[in-house]
Design a protein around this motif. Structure first.
Motif, PDB file in Angstrom:
ATOM      1  N   ILE A  95     -10.581   0.469  22.051  1.00 30.28           N
ATOM      2  CA  ILE A  95     -11.805  -0.264  22.382  1.00 30.28           C
ATOM      3  C   ILE A  95     -11.385  -1.450  23.243  1.00 30.28           C
ATOM      4  CG2 ILE A  95     -13.809  -1.489  21.446  1.00 30.28           C
ATOM      5  CD1 ILE A  95     -13.316  -0.012  18.774  1.00 30.28           C
ATOM      6  N   PRO A  96     -11.664  -1.392  24.571  1.00 25.89           N
ATOM      7  CA  PRO A  96     -11.110  -2.423  25.457  1.00 25.89           C
ATOM      8  C   PRO A  96     -11.477  -3.828  24.983  1.00 25.89           C
ATOM      9  CG  PRO A  96     -12.155  -0.676  26.732  1.00 25.89           C
ATOM     10  CD  PRO A  96     -12.510  -0.431  25.290  1.00 25.89           C
ATOM     11  N   GLY A  97     -10.459  -4.659  24.852  1.00 29.89           N
ATOM     12  CA  GLY A  97     -10.689  -6.057  24.489  1.00 29.89           C
ATOM     13  C   GLY A  97     -11.103  -6.292  23.046  1.00 29.89           C
ATOM     14  N   ALA A  98     -11.025  -5.264  22.185  1.00 27.25           N
ATOM     15  CA  ALA A  98     -11.411  -5.464  20.772  1.00 27.25           C
ATOM     16  C   ALA A  98     -10.600  -6.622  20.186  1.00 27.25           C
ATOM     17  CB  ALA A  98     -11.177  -4.193  19.967  1.00 27.25           C
ATOM     18  N   ARG A  99     -11.291  -7.503  19.456  1.00 28.62           N
ATOM     19  CA  ARG A  99     -10.592  -8.646  18.847  1.00 28.62           C
ATOM     20  C   ARG A  99      -9.784  -8.153  17.650  1.00 28.62           C
ATOM     21  NH1 ARG A  99     -12.734 -13.525  20.221  1.00 28.62           N
ATOM     22  NH2 ARG A  99     -12.239 -14.418  18.180  1.00 28.62           N
ATOM     23  N   PRO A 100      -8.752  -8.913  17.274  1.00 28.76           N
ATOM     24  CA  PRO A 100      -7.966  -8.490  16.113  1.00 28.76           C
ATOM     25  C   PRO A 100      -8.834  -8.443  14.849  1.00 28.76           C
ATOM     26  CG  PRO A 100      -6.904 -10.315  17.288  1.00 28.76           C
ATOM     27  CD  PRO A 100      -8.267 -10.149  17.884  1.00 28.76           C
ATOM     28  N   GLY A 101      -8.723  -7.371  14.097  1.00 29.08           N
ATOM     29  CA  GLY A 101      -9.425  -7.272  12.822  1.00 29.08           C
ATOM     30  C   GLY A 101      -8.500  -7.701  11.706  1.00 29.08           C
ATOM     31  N   ARG A 102      -8.941  -7.495  10.472  1.00 29.93           N
ATOM     32  CA  ARG A 102      -8.035  -7.730   9.342  1.00 29.93           C
ATOM     33  C   ARG A 102      -8.441  -6.808   8.198  1.00 29.93           C
ATOM     34  NH1 ARG A 102     -11.192 -12.450   9.297  1.00 29.93           N
ATOM     35  NH2 ARG A 102     -12.802 -12.118   7.753  1.00 29.93           N
ATOM     36  N   PRO A 103      -7.442  -6.276   7.502  1.00 33.30           N
ATOM     37  CA  PRO A 103      -7.763  -5.368   6.399  1.00 33.30           C
ATOM     38  C   PRO A 103      -8.259  -6.126   5.179  1.00 33.30           C
ATOM     39  CG  PRO A 103      -5.380  -5.588   6.633  1.00 33.30           C
ATOM     40  CD  PRO A 103      -5.998  -6.419   7.722  1.00 33.30           C
ATOM     41  N   GLY A 104      -9.262  -5.581   4.520  1.00 30.48           N
ATOM     42  CA  GLY A 104      -9.771  -6.148   3.274  1.00 30.48           C
ATOM     43  C   GLY A 104     -10.028  -5.019   2.290  1.00 30.48           C
ATOM     44  N   ALA A 105     -10.815  -5.308   1.262  1.00 32.00           N
ATOM     45  CA  ALA A 105     -11.091  -4.298   0.231  1.00 32.00           C
ATOM     46  C   ALA A 105     -11.632  -3.022   0.866  1.00 32.00           C
ATOM     47  CB  ALA A 105     -12.092  -4.852  -0.767  1.00 32.00           C
ATOM     48  N   GLY A 106     -11.134  -1.886   0.409  1.00 32.53           N
ATOM     49  CA  GLY A 106     -11.602  -0.607   0.930  1.00 32.53           C
ATOM     50  C   GLY A 106     -10.970  -0.221   2.254  1.00 32.53           C
TER      51      GLY A 106
ATOM     52  N   ALA B 228      -8.818 -12.365  -0.698  1.00 31.72           N
ATOM     53  CA  ALA B 228     -10.144 -12.950  -0.941  1.00 31.72           C
ATOM     54  C   ALA B 228     -11.067 -12.730   0.256  1.00 31.72           C
ATOM     55  CB  ALA B 228      -9.994 -14.444  -1.229  1.00 31.72           C
ATOM     56  N   GLU B 229     -10.469 -12.810   1.452  1.00 30.30           N
ATOM     57  CA  GLU B 229     -11.280 -12.688   2.663  1.00 30.30           C
ATOM     58  C   GLU B 229     -11.796 -11.267   2.856  1.00 30.30           C
ATOM     59  OE1 GLU B 229     -10.447 -15.118   6.731  1.00 30.30           O
ATOM     60  OE2 GLU B 229      -8.763 -14.038   5.869  1.00 30.30           O
ATOM     61  N   ARG B 230     -13.003 -11.151   3.352  1.00 33.39           N
ATOM     62  CA  ARG B 230     -13.576  -9.849   3.702  1.00 33.39           C
ATOM     63  C   ARG B 230     -12.786  -9.189   4.817  1.00 33.39           C
ATOM     64  NH1 ARG B 230     -19.232  -8.267   2.968  1.00 33.39           N
ATOM     65  NH2 ARG B 230     -19.310  -6.855   4.733  1.00 33.39           N
ATOM     66  N   GLY B 231     -12.678  -7.881   4.778  1.00 37.92           N
ATOM     67  CA  GLY B 231     -12.013  -7.168   5.858  1.00 37.92           C
ATOM     68  C   GLY B 231     -12.886  -7.096   7.100  1.00 37.92           C
ATOM     69  N   ALA B 232     -12.252  -6.855   8.245  1.00 42.50           N
ATOM     70  CA  ALA B 232     -12.997  -6.665   9.496  1.00 42.50           C
ATOM     71  C   ALA B 232     -12.325  -5.532  10.249  1.00 42.50           C
ATOM     72  CB  ALA B 232     -12.981  -7.942  10.320  1.00 42.50           C
ATOM     73  N   GLY B 233     -13.033  -4.426  10.382  1.00 41.12           N
ATOM     74  CA  GLY B 233     -12.457  -3.269  11.074  1.00 41.12           C
ATOM     75  C   GLY B 233     -12.489  -3.486  12.579  1.00 41.12           C
ATOM     76  N   SER B 234     -11.340  -3.771  13.171  1.00 41.39           N
ATOM     77  CA  SER B 234     -11.260  -3.956  14.624  1.00 41.39           C
ATOM     78  C   SER B 234      -9.812  -3.688  15.033  1.00 41.39           C
ATOM     79  CB  SER B 234     -11.727  -5.376  14.988  1.00 41.39           C
ATOM     80  OG  SER B 234     -11.861  -5.513  16.398  1.00 41.39           O
ATOM     81  N   ALA B 235      -9.363  -4.266  16.139  1.00 40.30           N
ATOM     82  CA  ALA B 235      -8.012  -3.955  16.627  1.00 40.30           C
ATOM     83  C   ALA B 235      -6.968  -4.228  15.543  1.00 40.30           C
ATOM     84  CB  ALA B 235      -7.708  -4.787  17.864  1.00 40.30           C
ATOM     85  N   GLY B 236      -6.010  -3.322  15.425  1.00 44.79           N
ATOM     86  CA  GLY B 236      -4.937  -3.500  14.458  1.00 44.79           C
ATOM     87  C   GLY B 236      -5.312  -3.118  13.041  1.00 44.79           C
TER      88      GLY B 236
ATOM     89  N   ARG C 131      -0.713   2.251   2.018  1.00 46.48           N
ATOM     90  CA  ARG C 131      -1.128   1.234   1.054  1.00 46.48           C
ATOM     91  C   ARG C 131      -2.510   0.759   1.455  1.00 46.48           C
ATOM     92  NH1 ARG C 131       3.819  -0.790  -1.817  1.00 46.48           N
ATOM     93  NH2 ARG C 131       2.300  -2.036  -2.964  1.00 46.48           N
ATOM     94  N   ALA C 132      -3.392   0.633   0.448  1.00 41.57           N
ATOM     95  CA  ALA C 132      -4.768   0.226   0.719  1.00 41.57           C
ATOM     96  C   ALA C 132      -5.192  -0.819  -0.294  1.00 41.57           C
ATOM     97  CB  ALA C 132      -5.696   1.437   0.646  1.00 41.57           C
ATOM     98  N   PHE C 133      -6.173  -1.625   0.089  1.00 41.55           N
ATOM     99  CA  PHE C 133      -6.727  -2.626  -0.822  1.00 41.55           C
ATOM    100  C   PHE C 133      -7.920  -2.040  -1.555  1.00 41.55           C
ATOM    101  CE2 PHE C 133      -5.140  -5.812   2.482  1.00 41.55           C
ATOM    102  CZ  PHE C 133      -4.069  -6.242   1.716  1.00 41.55           C
ATOM    103  N   ALA C 134      -7.984  -2.271  -2.869  1.00 37.62           N
ATOM    104  CA  ALA C 134      -9.132  -1.795  -3.649  1.00 37.62           C
ATOM    105  C   ALA C 134      -9.433  -2.780  -4.761  1.00 37.62           C
ATOM    106  CB  ALA C 134      -8.851  -0.422  -4.243  1.00 37.62           C
TER     107      ALA C 134
END
Ligand code: ZN
Length: 309
Positions: free
Chosen positions: A64-75, A199-207, A153-156
């Protein structure tokens, strides 16, 4: 009716060129297919794997061109582990990654690091991968090559809620490690570990990882929808992905799972010797090839240059 183990892991990149440089040059995987996301064709879908892209060896990225970095969270999956056959291979990768400026932590059985967009990766010893096919990068000794996805490995928040789905997929608790499940398929093995989420919510994006696909024999594939309904999942119908057929469902903690067929594979629309050499499009997108080539940033395949660079 039995799964093997991982078929592929699909993640997101905001930088197609940087992604090819890291996975095809630094990690020495083969770019086996350069196509577009069939559901959003203005973005590349890049596939890496061994020489033929065999099930289990495959990592794929929606670019996804220019997608901002995401971060893994629950699920969400937060680390993807690749298998090598012994400690000398782990040392090889530790040294090579450090030379590339990558931060590496671990020991001679397992190292952890991240790709340029922060996606968590690992290289670990998994004796069962010995003898499995690998990509032939010019500067990676064959004995040290990466041999597919062996460890996730996944967060749950509530790992137990996923137990019936995981056991239906053939996973069993690892008696030596709480929270870890093991699946020994006929060819490959996979370890799956649930970790407590940040604690932080995940964000599905780059990385970040988009989904994990499990490998089913072609003849059993369609029956998996029924099997997953039996444990309360809500699978899609069978979707033709050109290189394999797919059924998707979300497991109870939120990770998107796919069951994929082994065949027909990546030589279905390109010569096996030239995989990833040109933009491959499904028939329904051929009429708009020129328009797509206009918007997609040109990405070369390091294989075409003879040496990976
Ligand atoms: Zn997939």
């Amino acid at each position: 009716m039995s799964l093997d183990a991982v078929h592929h892991v699909t993640a997101i990149t905001g930088d197609a060129r940087g992604n090819v440089d890291f996975y095809a040059r630094v990690l020495g995987l083969r770019l086996v297919k350069k196509t577009v996301n069939h559901d959003a064709p203005e973005m590349y879908h890049l596939y890496y794997g061994d020489e033929t892209g065999s099930p289990g060896s495959i990592l794929t990225f929606f670019a996804i061109p220019g997608a901002r970095p995401g971060r893994p969270g629950a699920g969400m999956v937060h680390r993807v582990g690749l298998g090598v056959s012994g400690p000398r291979a782990v040392d090889f990768w530790a040294e090579r990654l450090v030379r590339e400026g990558v931060d590496v932590a671990g020991d001679d059985t397992r190292i952890e690091f991240a790709d340029p967009e922060g996606m968590g990766l690992a290289v670990s010893v998994e004796p069962r991968v010995t003898g499995l096919p690998a990509a032939r990068a010019p500067d990676v000794p064959p004995a040290y090559a990466l041999r597919g996805v062996v460890d996730l490995r996944a967060f749950a928040r509530a790992p137990d809620r996923s137990s019936s789905v995981m056991s239906r997929l053939g996973f069993q608790p690892d008696p030596d490690r709480a929270g870890t499940l093991v699946r020994n398929g006929p060819v490959r093995s996979a370890r799956w570990t649930w970790d407590p989420p940040p604690a932080e919510r995940g964000a599905g994006s780059a990385g970040t990882v988009h989904h994990v696909a499990w490998s089913a024999p072609d003849e059993d594939h369609a029956a998996w929808a029924g099997r997953m309904r039996e444990v309360g999942a809500r699978p899609t119908g069978v979707i033709d992905r050109t290189y394999f057929r797919s059924i998707y469902f979300r497991e109870p903690n939120g990770v998107l799972f796919e069951i994929a067929t082994r065949g027909p594979g990546f030589a279905v629309d390109e010569d096996a010797a030239r995989l990833g050499g040109s933009l491959a499009l499904p028939a329904h997108l051929e009429p708009v090839r020129a328009a797509l080539e206009e918007v997609l940033v040109p990405v070369g395949n390091p294989r075409d240059a003879g040496v990976a660079r």
